[in-house]
Design a protein around this motif. Structure first.
Motif, PDB file in Angstrom:
ATOM      1  N   ALA A  86      15.921 -11.558  -2.870  1.00  0.00           N
ATOM      2  CA  ALA A  86      16.581 -12.843  -2.637  1.00  0.00           C
ATOM      3  C   ALA A  86      17.487 -12.805  -1.411  1.00  0.00           C
ATOM      4  O   ALA A  86      18.205 -11.827  -1.176  1.00  0.00           O
ATOM      5  CB  ALA A  86      17.395 -13.257  -3.866  1.00  0.00           C
ATOM      6  N   GLY A  87      17.469 -13.898  -0.662  1.00  0.00           N
ATOM      7  CA  GLY A  87      18.347 -14.002   0.498  1.00  0.00           C
ATOM      8  C   GLY A  87      19.748 -14.451   0.146  1.00  0.00           C
ATOM      9  O   GLY A  87      20.720 -14.087   0.810  1.00  0.00           O
ATOM     10  N   LEU A  88      19.870 -15.264  -0.914  1.00  0.00           N
ATOM     11  CA  LEU A  88      21.159 -15.811  -1.345  1.00  0.00           C
ATOM     12  C   LEU A  88      21.425 -15.364  -2.767  1.00  0.00           C
ATOM     13  O   LEU A  88      20.596 -15.562  -3.659  1.00  0.00           O
ATOM     14  CB  LEU A  88      21.144 -17.336  -1.265  1.00  0.00           C
ATOM     15  CG  LEU A  88      22.390 -18.072  -1.782  1.00  0.00           C
ATOM     16  CD1 LEU A  88      23.626 -17.718  -0.949  1.00  0.00           C
ATOM     17  CD2 LEU A  88      22.162 -19.582  -1.785  1.00  0.00           C
ATOM     18  N   GLY A 104      28.545 -14.890 -10.916  1.00  0.00           N
ATOM     19  CA  GLY A 104      29.411 -15.568 -11.869  1.00  0.00           C
ATOM     20  C   GLY A 104      30.855 -15.616 -11.441  1.00  0.00           C
ATOM     21  O   GLY A 104      31.612 -16.484 -11.888  1.00  0.00           O
ATOM     22  N   HIS A 105      31.246 -14.688 -10.561  1.00  0.00           N
ATOM     23  CA  HIS A 105      32.615 -14.646 -10.045  1.00  0.00           C
ATOM     24  C   HIS A 105      32.555 -14.289  -8.564  1.00  0.00           C
ATOM     25  O   HIS A 105      31.853 -13.353  -8.177  1.00  0.00           O
ATOM     26  CB  HIS A 105      33.458 -13.600 -10.790  1.00  0.00           C
ATOM     27  CG  HIS A 105      33.481 -13.792 -12.273  1.00  0.00           C
ATOM     28  ND1 HIS A 105      34.325 -14.687 -12.887  1.00  0.00           N
ATOM     29  CD2 HIS A 105      32.752 -13.218 -13.262  1.00  0.00           C
ATOM     30  CE1 HIS A 105      34.121 -14.649 -14.195  1.00  0.00           C
ATOM     31  NE2 HIS A 105      33.169 -13.780 -14.448  1.00  0.00           N
ATOM     32  N   GLY A 106      33.288 -15.029  -7.766  1.00  0.00           N
ATOM     33  CA  GLY A 106      33.343 -14.752  -6.348  1.00  0.00           C
ATOM     34  C   GLY A 106      32.464 -15.681  -5.519  1.00  0.00           C
ATOM     35  O   GLY A 106      31.782 -16.559  -6.038  1.00  0.00           O
ATOM     36  N   GLU A 107      32.511 -15.466  -4.220  1.00  0.00           N
ATOM     37  CA  GLU A 107      31.808 -16.324  -3.280  1.00  0.00           C
ATOM     38  C   GLU A 107      30.316 -15.996  -3.220  1.00  0.00           C
ATOM     39  O   GLU A 107      29.896 -14.869  -3.499  1.00  0.00           O
ATOM     40  CB  GLU A 107      32.407 -16.152  -1.879  1.00  0.00           C
ATOM     41  CG  GLU A 107      33.842 -16.633  -1.766  1.00  0.00           C
ATOM     42  CD  GLU A 107      33.977 -18.121  -2.049  1.00  0.00           C
ATOM     43  OE1 GLU A 107      33.194 -18.910  -1.473  1.00  0.00           O
ATOM     44  OE2 GLU A 107      34.850 -18.493  -2.853  1.00  0.00           O
ATOM     45  N   PRO A 108      29.490 -16.977  -2.843  1.00  0.00           N
ATOM     46  CA  PRO A 108      28.067 -16.679  -2.621  1.00  0.00           C
ATOM     47  C   PRO A 108      27.896 -15.574  -1.584  1.00  0.00           C
ATOM     48  O   PRO A 108      28.677 -15.466  -0.629  1.00  0.00           O
ATOM     49  CB  PRO A 108      27.519 -18.018  -2.105  1.00  0.00           C
ATOM     50  CG  PRO A 108      28.446 -19.056  -2.659  1.00  0.00           C
ATOM     51  CD  PRO A 108      29.809 -18.409  -2.642  1.00  0.00           C
ATOM     52  N   TRP A 109      26.869 -14.757  -1.770  1.00  0.00           N
ATOM     53  CA  TRP A 109      26.541 -13.684  -0.838  1.00  0.00           C
ATOM     54  C   TRP A 109      25.294 -14.083  -0.076  1.00  0.00           C
ATOM     55  O   TRP A 109      24.239 -14.329  -0.668  1.00  0.00           O
ATOM     56  CB  TRP A 109      26.319 -12.382  -1.597  1.00  0.00           C
ATOM     57  CG  TRP A 109      25.936 -11.231  -0.721  1.00  0.00           C
ATOM     58  CD1 TRP A 109      24.680 -10.756  -0.468  1.00  0.00           C
ATOM     59  CD2 TRP A 109      26.827 -10.401   0.041  1.00  0.00           C
ATOM     60  NE1 TRP A 109      24.718  -9.697   0.405  1.00  0.00           N
ATOM     61  CE2 TRP A 109      26.036  -9.456   0.731  1.00  0.00           C
ATOM     62  CE3 TRP A 109      28.211 -10.369   0.208  1.00  0.00           C
ATOM     63  CZ2 TRP A 109      26.574  -8.490   1.561  1.00  0.00           C
ATOM     64  CZ3 TRP A 109      28.761  -9.403   1.041  1.00  0.00           C
ATOM     65  CH2 TRP A 109      27.952  -8.482   1.705  1.00  0.00           C
ATOM     66  N   THR A 110      25.398 -14.160   1.245  1.00  0.00           N
ATOM     67  CA  THR A 110      24.321 -14.709   2.073  1.00  0.00           C
ATOM     68  C   THR A 110      23.560 -13.656   2.864  1.00  0.00           C
ATOM     69  O   THR A 110      22.673 -13.999   3.645  1.00  0.00           O
ATOM     70  CB  THR A 110      24.895 -15.744   3.051  1.00  0.00           C
ATOM     71  OG1 THR A 110      25.857 -15.097   3.904  1.00  0.00           O
ATOM     72  CG2 THR A 110      25.566 -16.896   2.307  1.00  0.00           C
ATOM     73  N   GLU A 111      23.878 -12.386   2.669  1.00  0.00           N
ATOM     74  CA  GLU A 111      23.285 -11.329   3.492  1.00  0.00           C
ATOM     75  C   GLU A 111      22.193 -10.552   2.766  1.00  0.00           C
ATOM     76  O   GLU A 111      21.837  -9.442   3.184  1.00  0.00           O
ATOM     77  CB  GLU A 111      24.383 -10.397   3.994  1.00  0.00           C
ATOM     78  CG  GLU A 111      25.385 -11.114   4.887  1.00  0.00           C
ATOM     79  CD  GLU A 111      26.533 -10.229   5.306  1.00  0.00           C
ATOM     80  OE1 GLU A 111      26.267  -9.058   5.662  1.00  0.00           O
ATOM     81  OE2 GLU A 111      27.689 -10.689   5.275  1.00  0.00           O
TER      82      GLU A 111
END
Length: 247
Positions: A219-221, A225-232
């Motif tokens: 997955a790219g994104l 459940g906790h924290g900011e989206p990870w986009t890397e």
């Protein structure tokens, strides 16, 4: 509390350091996890802003049944008959959301990690101590896809809880990682990809091992459940989480 669009047809609702998500397609909406009780009005406002109502919600799918993911489930099911899906290994937890396995004493851990105390206090203020369990729910399959809006693929990923599952939207390249992989640990307030501390995780070694299943989605994104989206990309997130290790 806030609502943001994080991918095509995917919307994040966040408050008190907890995330849950709305997934839309032509058949209606799926809710992924359900936050805390105080997020009810935010959910209704989010639906209205997107041109929907609670009657358009076809399913609530739980990555796992801890209280901070179960917060709106009882109300959605009892008042609006929304079907709730959970893995069989989390069935007991769905009925009794405060009776969960964890490696370390929550009290002692909080005393030695005071940075997490304000986070837990915010969660308590949003109703974390007033979550009702469920008596009726459907069981997620261990593998395959679920026939609900978004058609998520089940990624069985135990460790945080015995029945934890990630949910992968292959056509949108989006992974809901639940609490198997987060970008904020509520118990330490440390940010960046990691697993949740042993104060809320049943088996940290298993959790670290099961990250392999999440990484295999490519997955790219990553939506935790906790924290900011990870986009890397999930592979990078998993590598960092393993370097960070257990807490």
């Amino acid at each position: 509390m806030a609502v943001t669009t994080v991918a095509e047809g995917v919307h994040r609702i966040t408050g008190a350091f907890v995330n849950f998500y709305l997934v839309e397609d032509e058949d209606g909406l799926t809710i992924v996890d359900s936050g805390l009780p105080a997020m009810w009005n935010v959910l209704q406002d989010a639906l209205k802003g997107l041109g929907y109502s609670l009657e358009d919600v076809r399913a609530l799918v739980l990555t796992h049944a801890h209280f901070d993911h179960l917060g709106l489930a009882h109300r959605l099911h009892s008042e609006h008959r929304v079907p709730v899906w959970v893995h069989p290994e989390d069935a007991f937890l769905a009925r009794h959301p405060y009776r969960y396995s964890h490696e370390k004493s929550r009290l002692l851990f909080s005393l030695t990690h005071p940075a997490g105390v304000p986070v837990l206090a915010r969660m308590a203020g949003a109703g974390a101590l007033k979550v009702h369990g469920l008596e009726e729910f459907a069981y997620l399959p261990g593998t395959g896809t679920l026939d609900v809006p978004g058609t998520p693929e089940i990624v069985f990923s135990p460790g945080h809880t015995n029945g934890h599952c990630g949910l992968f939207l292959r056509d949108r390249n989006v992974l809901f990682s639940g609490d198997a992989l987060v970008t904020l640990d509520p118990y330490t307030r440390r940010a960046g990809p990691r697993i949740v501390a042993g104060a809320a995780t049943a088996n940290s070694a298993q959790n670290l091992e099961t990250l392999t299943a999440l990484a295999a989605t490519g997955a790219g994104l990553v939506l935790p459940g906790h924290g900011e989206p990870w986009t890397e990309g999930v592979e990078e997130a998993v590598a960092i989480a393993r370097r960070n290790g257990a807490a």
